[in-house]
Design an enzyme around this catalytic site. Structure first.
Site, short mmCIF file in Angstrom:
data_model
loop_
_atom_site.label_atom_id
_atom_site.label_comp_id
_atom_site.label_asym_id
_atom_site.label_seq_id
_atom_site.Cartn_x
_atom_site.Cartn_y
_atom_site.Cartn_z
N GLY A 36 -3.25 2.86 5.12
CA GLY A 36 -1.83 2.73 4.86
C GLY A 36 -1.41 3.64 3.72
O GLY A 36 -2.01 4.69 3.45
N SER A 37 -0.38 3.22 2.99
CA SER A 37 0.20 4.08 1.96
C SER A 37 -0.65 4.24 0.71
O SER A 37 -0.30 5.02 -0.18
CB SER A 37 1.58 3.55 1.58
OG SER A 37 2.48 3.67 2.66
#
Length: 512
Positions: free
Chosen positions: A183-184
């Site tokens: 993810g981020s």
């Protein structure tokens, strides 16, 4: 024993036996011993080690018990006896004393381990905390766990069935073998790749309308903020976690520029930790895709890298999959200004006979020599994540030390183009994973943490508070004895995510 004279050929002997007092809390680190099976017997014979196991019935099966079996086992002793016709000993002809195995001293902070286990509660996931300056493993959590004492003398069939049939997978070492899209949490490393190759100036800005479209295509890769962020700089892209910025950065740079830079942080390679069975993870490249989709099962077109393949990689989705250990290792490298240490659980090996102590991993594996200005810039942006306007502003409130971090939300199932993400409408194991990575104190990091809460949703909501509590406990002093609860809250499948992220969560602050 008093009646031994009545039982010719019978001898009563005492033996030392393993006991794992922390049970589930350390099961995935320490592992367990079990009875020597036929395959292991053959291996010992092939390696000319069988003599040391005469009279032994057990051997290390997993974890440190397996990795350090030779160090822990020692050397068997023997006695050559003269006996009478009834088998009774008459005299000792020859004797060789056994040599004790060595003692392992761990980098693991057991109070921190217990505290992290308790704070994880009934949730599923993993937490890895490393000392950036040495690579020492401070905490290593895989939730749920299991009681290793069940295996010592041979686990009964019902217990074995229960562990294997549990959909939460308590036997899976998530920290070491669980593969997840990051993810981020991947974005700071994307920024480092752009800065180190001089592909992007930190002051370069782009318009962020809330999506990125491939040139000549109507398909949109959506941002977590549908309305967009407006003008977006690199610093702010980390602080508020702009997806659009990293979609475009990945598209502009291409996988050939990105892959070697990201590899410097250990992505896609085993860390070399002193635990057996570490998963490699996937740092995508053109060569990787060609090999991954080789064979008659896949058409030729599936092996070809397409320009669009790189876009979701920019936000830690797509083909990206890494272990929580790898992510923690990458954060530790960043925190340590590019100096790489191999993660290790064992800190020292003590020879009980001589008292000699051998230290583990005193030297760095390599130094990536990043530009100090680039490291300082990314660290500063990650520190802003925990300040007002950042995705983890609530977590940063009241800090007595400086922490840098990054939230992440990793998609488990793909959402149709234009559809809104609705966690309540999904089965629990299909909901997003919650990620948070951090290191502290920023000026002289003593701890680097990676936390994933499976199907926990937004990174700021589930994983970040846990990381903050663990960092507080480690850096600001112990908060009393922690008694770990029995766990029955295990795990979901590790599903590779192929898509971009869901719509933003309704909240008063920016969450991610």
């Amino acid at each position: 024993s008093a009646n031994i004279w009545r039982f010719p050929g019978v001898e009563v002997k005492a033996r030392l036996f393993r006991d794992y007092p922390f049970k589930e809390i350390t099961a995935h680190v320490i592992g367990y011993i079990g009875r020597i099976n036929q395959k292991e017997m053959e291996r010992l014979e092939e390696n000319d080690e069988l003599a040391d196991y005469r009279g032994s019935t057990h051997i290390g099966k997993t974890g440190l018990e397996y990795t350090y079996e030779k160090v822990l086992h020692g050397t068997a002793g023997f006695e050559e006896m003269e006996t009478d016709a009834g088998g009774r000993p008459v005299r000792t002809l020859r004797r060789s004393s056994p040599i004790n195995g060595h003692t392992l001293k761990l980098a693991l902070d057991i109070e921190l381990q217990k505290f992290a286990w308790e704070r994880f509660g009934e949730r599923r996931g993993a937490l890895v905390a490393l000392d950036p300056a040495t690579g020492g493993v401070l905490a290593f959590i895989s939730k749920p766990g299991y009681d290793p004492n069940l295996f010592i003398d041979g686990i009964d069939s019902q217990s074995w069935k229960d562990l294997n049939d549990d959909w939460k997978k308590p036997l899976v070492n998530r920290a070491l073998r669980g593969l997840y899209p990051p993810g981020s949490t991947f974005k700071p490393f994307m920024a480092m790749a752009a800065l180190e190759t001089k592909f992007r100036d930190p002051n370069y800005t782009i318009p962020d309308p809330g999506y990125f479209s491939l040139p000549g295509s109507t398909h949109r890769f959506r941002d977590s903020k549908p309305s967009g962020w407006g003008s977006m700089s690199m610093f702010r892209s980390i602080q508020v976690s702009s997806d659009t910025y990293y979609y475009k950065l990945a598209w502009d740079m291409g996988i050939d520029r990105l892959e070697p830079q990201l590899a410097k942080f250990g992505f896609g390679s085993p860390t070399g930790i002193d635990l057996d069975g570490e998963a490699r993870g996937v740092l995508p490249s053109k060569e990787w895709k060609r090999k991954r989709f080789a064979g008659k099962r896949y058409p030729e077109a599936a092996r070809v890298w397409t320009p669009a393949d790189v876009v979701p990689i920019g936000i830690g989705q797509g083909y990206n999959t890494y272990t929580p250990l790898q992510v923690a290792h990458a954060v530790a490298i960043l925190a340590n200004n590019g100096v790489v240490y191999r993660p290790h659980v064992v800190k020292e090996i003590e020879n009980l006979k001589t008292g000699e102590i051998t230290k583990v991993e005193p030297n760095p594996v390599r130094d990536n020599h990043p530009d100090p200005a680039n490291i300082a810039f990314v660290k500063s942006a990650m520190e802003a994540v925990l300040k007002p306007g950042g995705t983890a502003a609530r977590i940063g409130a009241g800090l007595s030390y400086r922490m840098a971090g990054k939230t992440g939300t990793a998609q488990v199932v793909q959402i149709k183009q234009g559809a809104k993400y609705n966690a309540a409408a999904l089965a629990e194991q299909h909901r997003d994973h919650s990620w948070f990575v951090a290191f502290a104190p920023v000026e002289a990091p003593r701890i680097a943490i990676a936390v994933i809460v499976e199907n926990g949703g937004w990174g700021a909501a589930a994983a970040a508070p846990l990381a903050r509590e663990v960092a507080d406990f480690y850096l600001t002093g112990r908060k009393g004895e922690v008694s770990a609860p029995n766990s029955d809250a295990p795990s979901a499948q590790h599903v590779r995510a192929d898509k971009n992220k869901p719509a933003a969560a309704p909240a008063e602050e920016v969450v991610e």
